[in-house]
Each structure stands twice: as C-alpha cells, then as structure tokens.
Design an enzyme around this catalytic site. Structure first.
Site, mmCIF file in Angstrom:
data_model
loop_
_atom_site.group_PDB
_atom_site.id
_atom_site.type_symbol
_atom_site.label_atom_id
_atom_site.label_comp_id
_atom_site.label_asym_id
_atom_site.label_seq_id
_atom_site.Cartn_x
_atom_site.Cartn_y
_atom_site.Cartn_z
ATOM 1 N N GLU A 1 15.813 -42.888 -1.907
ATOM 2 C CA GLU A 1 14.888 -42.482 -0.888
ATOM 3 C C GLU A 1 15.321 -42.773 0.612
ATOM 4 O O GLU A 1 14.374 -42.572 1.515
ATOM 5 C CB GLU A 1 13.634 -43.360 -1.362
ATOM 6 C CG GLU A 1 13.811 -44.761 -1.490
ATOM 7 C CD GLU A 1 12.379 -45.672 -2.048
ATOM 8 O OE1 GLU A 1 11.543 -45.194 -1.727
ATOM 9 O OE2 GLU A 1 12.763 -46.797 -2.710
ATOM 10 N N SER B 1 16.400 -41.677 -9.458
ATOM 11 C CA SER B 1 14.997 -41.054 -9.462
ATOM 12 C C SER B 1 14.717 -40.863 -7.757
ATOM 13 O O SER B 1 14.698 -41.827 -7.155
ATOM 14 C CB SER B 1 14.040 -41.890 -9.959
ATOM 15 O OG SER B 1 12.802 -41.422 -9.843
ATOM 16 N N CYS C 1 10.333 -38.607 -8.592
ATOM 17 C CA CYS C 1 9.075 -39.293 -8.806
ATOM 18 C C CYS C 1 7.970 -39.330 -7.549
ATOM 19 O O CYS C 1 6.976 -40.201 -7.568
ATOM 20 C CB CYS C 1 9.325 -40.919 -9.261
ATOM 21 S SG CYS C 1 10.432 -41.883 -7.843
ATOM 22 N N ARG D 1 -3.483 2.782 8.570
ATOM 23 C CA ARG D 1 -4.129 1.758 7.759
ATOM 24 C C ARG D 1 -2.753 0.785 7.547
ATOM 25 O O ARG D 1 -1.450 1.371 7.312
ATOM 26 C CB ARG D 1 -4.331 2.098 6.410
ATOM 27 C CG ARG D 1 -5.589 3.130 6.409
ATOM 28 C CD ARG D 1 -6.088 3.460 5.043
ATOM 29 N NE ARG D 1 -6.890 2.476 4.325
ATOM 30 C CZ ARG D 1 -7.218 2.565 3.237
ATOM 31 N NH1 ARG D 1 -6.965 3.297 2.460
ATOM 32 N NH2 ARG D 1 -8.019 1.447 2.947
ATOM 33 N N GLY E 1 -8.147 -7.098 4.041
ATOM 34 C CA GLY E 1 -9.080 -7.205 5.146
ATOM 35 C C GLY E 1 -8.290 -8.073 6.279
ATOM 36 O O GLY E 1 -9.169 -8.306 7.412
ATOM 37 N N TYR F 1 14.077 -34.166 -15.277
ATOM 38 C CA TYR F 1 12.666 -34.448 -15.115
ATOM 39 C C TYR F 1 12.012 -34.533 -13.753
ATOM 40 O O TYR F 1 12.782 -34.781 -12.793
ATOM 41 C CB TYR F 1 12.197 -35.568 -16.143
ATOM 42 C CG TYR F 1 12.533 -36.845 -15.320
ATOM 43 C CD1 TYR F 1 11.760 -37.736 -14.661
ATOM 44 C CD2 TYR F 1 13.899 -37.609 -15.666
ATOM 45 C CE1 TYR F 1 11.966 -38.920 -13.925
ATOM 46 C CE2 TYR F 1 14.190 -39.015 -14.907
ATOM 47 C CZ TYR F 1 13.304 -39.486 -14.434
ATOM 48 O OH TYR F 1 13.404 -40.736 -13.688
ATOM 49 N N ARG G 1 -3.555 -1.333 -6.168
ATOM 50 C CA ARG G 1 -2.635 -2.527 -6.010
ATOM 51 C C ARG G 1 -2.893 -3.326 -7.235
ATOM 52 O O ARG G 1 -3.928 -3.054 -8.080
ATOM 53 C CB ARG G 1 -2.930 -3.321 -4.984
ATOM 54 C CG ARG G 1 -4.271 -3.732 -4.509
ATOM 55 C CD ARG G 1 -4.320 -4.407 -3.429
ATOM 56 N NE ARG G 1 -5.929 -4.515 -3.113
ATOM 57 C CZ ARG G 1 -6.363 -4.670 -1.878
ATOM 58 N NH1 ARG G 1 -5.751 -4.288 -0.748
ATOM 59 N NH2 ARG G 1 -7.594 -4.848 -1.536
ATOM 60 N N LYS H 1 1.057 -1.260 0.106
ATOM 61 C CA LYS H 1 0.070 0.126 -0.102
ATOM 62 C C LYS H 1 0.819 1.248 0.013
ATOM 63 O O LYS H 1 0.698 2.084 -0.879
ATOM 64 C CB LYS H 1 -1.021 0.083 1.336
ATOM 65 C CG LYS H 1 -1.962 1.030 1.164
ATOM 66 C CD LYS H 1 -2.988 0.918 2.393
ATOM 67 C CE LYS H 1 -3.681 -0.265 2.222
ATOM 68 N NZ LYS H 1 -4.502 -0.826 3.411
ATOM 69 N N MET I 1 -5.599 -7.342 8.280
ATOM 70 C CA MET I 1 -5.082 -6.419 9.419
ATOM 71 C C MET I 1 -5.887 -5.201 9.552
ATOM 72 O O MET I 1 -6.969 -4.977 8.992
ATOM 73 C CB MET I 1 -3.595 -6.198 9.037
ATOM 74 C CG MET I 1 -2.683 -7.406 9.263
ATOM 75 S SD MET I 1 -0.955 -6.947 8.713
ATOM 76 C CE MET I 1 -1.124 -6.620 7.011
ATOM 77 N N GLY J 1 12.812 -40.412 -4.717
ATOM 78 C CA GLY J 1 11.587 -40.869 -3.985
ATOM 79 C C GLY J 1 11.396 -40.124 -2.815
ATOM 80 O O GLY J 1 11.631 -40.407 -1.834
ATOM 81 N N THR J 2 10.761 -38.675 -3.105
ATOM 82 C CA THR J 2 10.584 -37.664 -2.151
ATOM 83 C C THR J 2 9.803 -38.025 -1.004
ATOM 84 O O THR J 2 9.953 -37.494 0.211
ATOM 85 C CB THR J 2 10.532 -36.252 -2.785
ATOM 86 O OG1 THR J 2 9.284 -36.524 -3.562
ATOM 87 C CG2 THR J 2 11.666 -36.009 -3.643
ATOM 88 N N HIS K 1 -3.175 -42.187 2.887
ATOM 89 C CA HIS K 1 -3.425 -42.973 1.953
ATOM 90 C C HIS K 1 -4.388 -42.691 0.783
ATOM 91 O O HIS K 1 -4.283 -42.605 -0.425
ATOM 92 C CB HIS K 1 -3.481 -44.484 2.437
ATOM 93 C CG HIS K 1 -3.763 -45.418 1.179
ATOM 94 N ND1 HIS K 1 -4.838 -45.867 0.635
ATOM 95 C CD2 HIS K 1 -2.650 -46.312 0.512
ATOM 96 C CE1 HIS K 1 -4.878 -46.833 -0.197
ATOM 97 N NE2 HIS K 1 -3.413 -46.817 -0.269
ATOM 98 N N ARG L 1 9.705 -49.558 -11.418
ATOM 99 C CA ARG L 1 10.108 -49.571 -10.344
ATOM 100 C C ARG L 1 10.017 -50.923 -9.745
ATOM 101 O O ARG L 1 8.602 -51.621 -9.604
ATOM 102 C CB ARG L 1 9.443 -48.680 -8.829
ATOM 103 C CG ARG L 1 10.025 -49.013 -7.694
ATOM 104 C CD ARG L 1 9.531 -47.923 -6.750
ATOM 105 N NE ARG L 1 8.215 -48.194 -6.169
ATOM 106 C CZ ARG L 1 7.593 -47.462 -5.417
ATOM 107 N NH1 ARG L 1 8.226 -46.451 -4.927
ATOM 108 N NH2 ARG L 1 6.432 -47.757 -5.064
ATOM 109 N N ASP M 1 9.392 -41.116 0.650
ATOM 110 C CA ASP M 1 10.087 -41.836 1.643
ATOM 111 C C ASP M 1 11.158 -41.084 2.159
ATOM 112 O O ASP M 1 11.800 -41.179 3.378
ATOM 113 C CB ASP M 1 10.598 -42.996 1.066
ATOM 114 C CG ASP M 1 9.574 -44.300 1.372
ATOM 115 O OD1 ASP M 1 8.658 -44.098 2.410
ATOM 116 O OD2 ASP M 1 9.578 -45.505 0.911
#
Length: 892
Positions: free
Chosen positions: A757, A776, A844, A93, A102, A864, A338, A24, A104, A778-779, A454, A627, A781
C-alpha cells in the site's frame, strides 16, 4: 487528415462501424443492407467531428464530400434540396458510438425556405397545413439548436396561437394559423440572432451539421458521458437522411417500438404511436400517444409489416431492439434501430430468455449483464406510491432504502437499537468513534463528505444505507434543520442510498428477492431469480479470480460466505479495538513501564482470540487474511485539544491535575501533524513491543483451538504499511517464533505476507517478495499515497472541479487508476513473482468490488479480489465476465 473519407452513404456501411459512423449511422446502414425500408441518406463520420472540435472548423475536404453525397441523394430521390417547386428536405441527427438518447441535437425539415414551403404544399397534394407546420418546426428546432434562441419563446408563441384559436393542441391550428406562427417564429429568431432565418438550404445544412458536432460538448452530454463512463474524445457522427413525413394527416404518424419490454424484459409488443406527428412529438409529450397495439386498428397493413420487421431485427441483432419508425400515407419507413437500453431486471431476464431460445450462448449472456446492474437488483427499494415528502437530497453513497428514528450520536443509536428501534444516525460527518452507532443504525446520513468519505466506505462495507453530503442539513446538538423543517430525536426519516433523497416520515420498502436468493432464503417462483441463478452459475464456472470478503466479525463473515465468498481477504483488527477495548489500547500505547504494557496486552489477548475463533469458525477451510493493527494513531489517543483545555481549567481552579498533565505530556510526544502518514501499521508494531506478538499469538491459539475441534482454519497474517523489506523481515521473524511455539504439531499452517500500500513497496516488490508468502494490494492507501490527496478530502471543491475539467473521469478511489496506481500494481506483481513464482496475489481495497477494477485485476494476473460482503456477488459476476472477455469490461 487530408484525404480521409469523412462521408459514407447508408449503403456503404454496416453495424460493426459504429465507432466511425456512430450507433445510429451504423444501424441505418445495417438496416439498408437487410433490405428494410430506410429513407436514403448518408453519414458524416465521428472523425469529422473530432477534427471540427479540435480546430473549430470543418476539416479539409468535408464540404466537398457532403456536396457529392447530397448530389447523389438528390438524384436518387428525384428532387433537389430547397427546390421551390419540388423540394428535397432532410433531417440532421446526431449519433455517437454509444447510445446517448436525447443528449445531443436533431434538426428536422432542413431545406425549407419561404419559397420551397409553397412547393412542399404542392408536393403533398395541396396540404398547406402540413407544409406550414413543417416550416414552423424547422425554424423552432433550428433556432433553438443551432442558434441558441431560447426555446421557451417559441413554446410561448405556440401556446398563444392555440389560445387565440381556442385549441387544446396544435392539430387544431389550420394552415393560416401556422403561416402566422411561422412569421412570429421568424421575428423571434431575428430578435435573438440579429439576422433573418437563413434562406439558403445548403447553409442550413452546414450550420445544422456544425451544431450537432458542437452538441457533443453540451453540458447535458458531458454529464451523461461522465455518468456512463463514455470516453470524452469519441465525438458524434451526423446522419443526413431524406425526410419522410408522419404529419401528413390521419393516415400518417410516428412511433417508437421495443421488441421486448425494456422495463421488465417480458416478451410482447411494446411501444407508442402518435398519428399525424413527426418523430420528436412522441418523446416531447406534446400530445398523448396511444399503445402500439392500437396501430393495428388504424393501419393493419403497416402494423403487420412493422411486427415482421421487429422480429427480423431482433433475430438479426439477437437482442432487444429499440426502433423508431414513421408512416407516411400508409408507407412504413424505418428511421432508427439500436440495441435498447433496459432496466437491470430486464437485462438479466432478457439474457436468460435468449439463451433458452437458442439465440445466444451463456458466454454472451454473461457479457450482456454487469455487476452494476446486479448491485441494483440487490438494493431494497422504497415504495413511493404514497408520494412521500422530500426533505433534501445528498449523494447516494451506499445503496439501499432505510427508515428510522433520527439520532445524533452513536451512543443514542446503540441505546435505541438495543431497545428494538430502527434508527438513522445523522451526523455532520462520521469518524471511527461512531462505528458502534453505525453498526446499530439502519442508515447513515451526513451533511459532509461524499462517496469515499468515512461514512460511505464503512457503510458500504457493512451493507448499510448511506446518504452523504446533504449540505442543506443544519445539524445542531439535538436537532437538524432543513429547508425550514426541524427534525428532533425520535422523528422518523427515510433515506435512499441510491438516489440520495431524504424523506420525512417512514417510507415502506420492498425487499430485494435477489438478496433473499443469495442469502439462501426461500424465494417464491421468480423469473428474475431464475435468470440471476443461471448467469451467476456460469460466471462462477468461468472465472479464474477467486472472490474473498472484507470482514471483521463472525456475523459478517458468515453472511459473506452465503453470498459466495471464498475466504476473507481483509480482517481489519483495528476495528476490533474500538468501544470498550479502546481504553486498553490507549493504556498500551501510552504505557511508560513494561509492566503496564504487559498488563494491557494480557487483557487484550483473550478478547482478540475470541474474535479470531468466530472468524475462523465462520470461514472453516477457507483462507482468512488477518491484517495486524493499522490505525492512524490519533484514533486511539485522547484528544490533544481536550486534554490541554482540561489541564488549563484545572490549573486555573487550583485542582489536582497531575494525572492529566502526565497524560497530556504523553499524547504530545505521540502527536503527529499528519496521522495518515505517521506511526501506524508495521511502524506501530515495531515501536510498541509486544503488540504484534499478542495479535499473532491470538491468531495462532484460535486456529489451534478450532483444529482441535476438527475444523480446518487457514490463517494468513498480513503485515501492513511495509515500505522496506527489513521491516517485514523483523516482524516475520517474531511471527514465526510465536507460530512455531503455539502451532507445534496441530497441523495448522500459517502464511505470512504483506499489504502493498506504499508506493515504495510496489517499486521494491522483488526484494519484499523474499520475505512474503503473499501480497495483498491495499489500493485505498496506494491510491491515496500515489496521488497525494486524502480519500477523506477527495469530494472537496478541487476534486469536483477536476471532474468538470475532465482531468478525472471518475474518482480514482472508486475505480482503479490503471495508468498510475495500476502500473504500480503491475510492477509489483511481475517483480514479486519473478522472485517467488508461487507468490499469492490479491487485492483488499475498496476496488476489489468495483466492476471496472475487477477486470483490471484479472488482466494483471492476481489470484483473488476481496470486497465487502454485499459486493461479493458483484465481484463474482465481473470476475466471470473478465474471464470470457479478456479483461474488457465494456457492457454497453
């Protein structure tokens, strides 16, 4: 921080200082620089707020700076704050770096006192009503905002005054009524604070400023920041602006304007205007506004000036502008501008329009939209015009809108779906045994779990609508009760995976034209689809990251390819062993002789080969990463508890239980206290001879078969859960022998790599790369093991408490933890490529389709990302954005 500059006059700033001056303040400064009619004022910086919040006191020198700027403001206006004869009044303000409308606080008319209200009336030409109306507004806003006086008490007193007068709105209250109301408000203030309303204007200003600082940590502001992923340590600026009055009579008013429709993106004049009102009245809804176009009839001169300013601002900001203005006795004043918030559809349309108009480049258009907005455009929508009955609300875990007959078992879901019925699978929670029912169902509703349960993970992967954690559901064997309503099998329910709402009965849906476009269906002429096409085409042309999909069936693979997937990054073969095949896997795992094991493997081989034929055919000439089986072992074994009960009952009855006893002994031998950390992945392949060999043979034979048909299969074999290079070397040796035997002179090339992983694998990636053609990540695990808590439990009590405490800004299972898990990925990528420069790197896990995470993976240098079919377009878009922003994912 002593000596730091904490206060800036509007004439000293510009729009690029929003981190310091807030959005602002920076935009008020920008409009001042453009020569627009902005009331004089100054901005107290976000750093002052940060210092105040850190210590609970104003930083050294702040009050003196405020006094200096206030004195300059008084000289410019020719009035003094609180002067009894000719008072200067100011607004106070908030204004954060990122728009938080809205969230604050604001206080108007600061400087009014019992003495100066008389001077304000004289200043306005004897308009006593205006003066007393302004004073009652100050006490009301100051009391509620600064001193925590219950706002409803002021509202009730105002309603009582209107009733006593027989008035329908506050405009019908005269000066005497409002003067009496001021006295009533002052009594309310004193009752709750223990002291009289402050009569020192400078004390009012100081207290109002500190209240705005504190509002940064108000509950609603914290929740909003969490939702919008705005950092918690930025603080808010405070804007002190000389008051202009829209409540001086019929020739005054206040309004909000948009340079384009923020809902649809259509060009035109959009906004609301309210005569004889102050700014907060428009958003408070105390009276009905009129369309902005009506201002032309009320004040043609101000309307024409406003349109010219709107055009100037849109041209200057090159974007949709949201504007607040006040007209004081025919004089137009600009109070705020804005870059306006907009719907997802409007974001895409406006970006494409501005490209067509030559105002922005395609790169800029791509920066101005986001994957989250694209995902919203892909969800089917309920048509709520019929006002359906809401049964309950849970967590919107997988977006979409689905209606169907309630069923309570996976088996019934499959049966009814086979009969052509749409069903909603209702469960306390789901597990892998429910997969067939989840596939058959239109939607999934659970009483437990959250966005990483799950049910949620699988549903998102399949594009199924899912609502989790609807804990008001009391689920029985054949019915569910919620808020006194009993739902039995066959009753129709509808679930909204975006809002989490659950409705009674069928709610009609509106199909997403954007999904139809991605599916390749013919879509009627649509400005939205045209805009999506334009921006997606540029994203694809710009991105470096390839986008693959997680898919386990030919049908999912084909759909993902239509959505733009460039291969499969994860085929989870354990999903292929459920249903009828589970018994074969159980026999394999529990077999006590080599012959029994070989029989089970021989039965599984042609089934697996057929699976891979479908996948390779759907992804012809594109890489398919398979896999090898990676299940927690308990998912493929009979229940230890149930077997123990069966044996005990048989013994008690004197029945033959030898077979069950033998099975129970075998299951006890295999039983694990923590299956997620037990005999799975590469360990299972090394412990059970022939299991991986069967899968590798099926992969190779399927590839050779299709190569013989003239297709070009590109299989990649991924060994899961490797923690030591020796594990991968052993499996690789077996794989290479089988591949060499089967592939021979077919021309098929098979890559062999691993899934990173386990944290140890990331830390020893240099060693593991010696035996891997690709990594690859395995984010899922890697996050689970890195943090030490299960993704299935993350929605429990401790996690939500961590969110409240700010330990987590967002679940690390939703968006990659850059500092911890991300560092493991960076280490593995750098050390792996140091050993093998041509090492292919991908991801993956669920993070492959998360917009924030895609930017990180681009930055780290992966080749990738892979995600569920329905998230492929989102990943494509964000990969393009990452390429043109250098990894910065901020689109606010």
């Amino acid at each position: 921080m002593a000596g730091e500059k904490y206060v800036y006059d509007f004439s000293e700033g510009h729009r690029d200082l929003k981190e310091l001056l807030g959005g602002k303040g920076a935009n008020l400064a920008e409009m001042t620089r453009l020569g627009l009619p902005v009331p004089a004022g100054f901005t107290i910086t976000t750093r002052a707020c940060q210092a105040y919040l850190a210590t609970g006191a104003n930083p050294e020198g702040l009050i003196a700076e405020i006094d200096d700027h206030l004195a300059a403001l008084e000289r410019a206006m020719g009035r003094k704050l609180g002067d009894a004869g000719d008072p200067l009044l100011v607004s106070v303000r908030s204004g954060a770096a990122f728009s938080m409308p809205g969230m604050m606080e604001t206080v108007l008319n600061v400087g009014l006192t019992d003495a100066s209200v008389v001077g304000l009336a004289a200043q306005s030409g004897g308009n006593d009503r205006f003066a007393w109306d302004s004073y009652r507004r100050l006490i009301q806003m100051f009391g509620k905002t600064v001193c925590d006086v219950p706002g409803e008490e002021f509202s009730d007193a105002l309603e009582d005054a209107k009733k006593a007068k027989g008035a329908t709105d506050d405009l019908h209250l005269d000066a005497a009524d409002l003067k009496a109301l001021v006295e009533s408000f002052k009594r309310i203030f004193a009752k709750h604070t223990g002291y009289d309303f402050p009569q020192d204007p400078r004390e009012q200003l100081r207290l109002a400023t500190e209240a705005v600082f504190r509002s940064w940590n108000a509950e609603r502001a914290v929740l909003y920041r969490r939702q919008e992923r705005i950092p918690a340590d930025l603080g808010t600026a405070v804007n002190v602006c000389s008051m202009v009055f829209g409540n001086l009579g019929a020739d005054s008013g206040t309004g909000v304007a948009f340079t384009r429709d923020p809902a649809s993106g259509a060009q035109g004049i959009y906004g609301d205007y309210l005569s004889n009102a102050q700014g907060e009245d428009v958003v408070a809804g105390i009276r009905n506004t009129v369309p902005l176009e009506d201002l032309e009839k009320l004040d043609a001169k101000s309307y024409a000036e406003l349109l010219a300013i709107m055009a100037k601002l849109e041209g200057h900001y090159r974007d949709l502008c949201d504007i607040e203005f006040t007209i004081e006795r025919g004089k137009l004043w600009m109070l705020q501008t804005r870059v306006g918030k907009r719907t997802a559809a409007a974001a895409f349309r406006i970006a494409a329009q501005l490209v067509d108009e030559g105002m922005i480049s395609l790169d800029e258009a791509l920066r101005r939209v986001s994957g989250a907005q694209l995902a919203q455009l892909m969800f089917p929508r309920f048509d709520l015009s019929a006002d359906p009955t809401v049964l309950t609300k849970g967590i919107g875990a997988s977006p979409g809108a689905a209606s169907g007959k309630a069923v309570f078992t996976a088996e019934r879901a499959v049966e009814l779906a086979a009969e052509g019925e749409d069903v909603i699978l209702v469960r306390r929670e789901t597990n892998p045994e429910d997969l067939a029912g989840m596939i058959a169902a239109r939607g999934i509703l659970t009483a437990r779990g959250g966005k990483t349960s799950h049910a949620a993970v699988v549903a998102r992967g399949m594009g199924r609508t899912c609502v989790c954690g609807a804990d008001q559901l009391e689920i029985g064997r054949d019915r569910v009760t919620v808020n006194g309503q009993v739902i039995t099998e066959g009753n129709i329910v509808s679930i909204d995976g975006t809002t989490g709402r659950v409705y009674l009965g069928a709610v009609p849906v509106r199909p997403s034209e954007v999904v139809q476009y991605f599916e390749g269906d013919k879509v009627e002429e649509s400005t939205l689809v045209d805009a999506v096409h334009t921006i997606m085409s540029h994203a694809d042309a710009s991105r470096r990251l390839a986008v693959r999909t997680n898919a386990d069936t030919g049908e999912d693979a084909a759909r993902a390819r239509r959505f733009g997937a460039e291969g499969i990054g994860l085929c989870r073969t354990e999903h292929m062993f459920l249903g009828d095949r589970k018994e074969l896997v159980e026999r394999l795992i529990l077999s006590s002789t080599e012959d029994a094991r070989n029989d089970a493997l021989a039965a599984l081989l042609p089934l697996q080969k057929a699976d891979f034929v479908d996948l390779f055919r759907a992804m012809d000439n594109l890489p398919v990463t398979v896999r090898l089986i990676d299940p927690p072992l308990h998912e493929f074994l009979p229940s230890l508890e149930e077997l123990a009960v069966n044996v005990a009952v048989a013994r008690e009855r004197g029945e033959d239980h030898a077979e069950d006893e033998e099975l129970l002994d075998a299951v006890r031998r295999m039983h694990e206290q923590n299956p997620m950390l037990g005999l799975r992945g590469v360990r299972l392949g090394l412990v059970i001879p022939g299991l991986f060999a069967m899968q590798v043979r099926a992969i190779a034979e399927a590839a050779v078969q299709l190569a013989g048909e003239g297709l070009h299969p590109r299989p990649e074999i991924m060994v899961p859960l490797v923690g030591a290079v020796q594990e991968l070397e052993m499996v690789r040796q077996e794989c290479e022998q089988i591949v060499a035997e089967v592939v021979a002179d077919s021309g098929v090339e098979v890559l062999i790599g691993t899934m990173i992983e386990v944290p140890r694998a990331a830390l020893t990636a240099g060693q593991i790369a010696e035996a891997a053609d690709f990594f690859s990540f395995g984010t899922n695990d890697l996050t689970q093991m890195g943090w030490g808590f299960s993704r299935d439990d993350v929605e429990g009590a401790f996690f939500w408490r961590y969110l409240e405490l700010g330990i987590f800004g967002i679940s690390p299972f939703e968006s990659i933890d850059r500092d911890g898990v991300g560092r493991l990925i960076r280490i593995a990528a750098e050390e792996g490529r140091a050993v093998r420069p041509e090492l292919k790197l991908g991801v993956c896990g669920e993070h492959g389709g998360d917009p924030e995470s895609v930017h990180f993976f681009h930055e780290v240098g992966l080749d990738y990302v892979s995600c569920s079919p329905f998230r492929v377009p989102v990943a494509r878009l964000e990969a393009g954005r990452a390429a043109i922003t250098g990894g910065d994912s901020d689109s606010r």
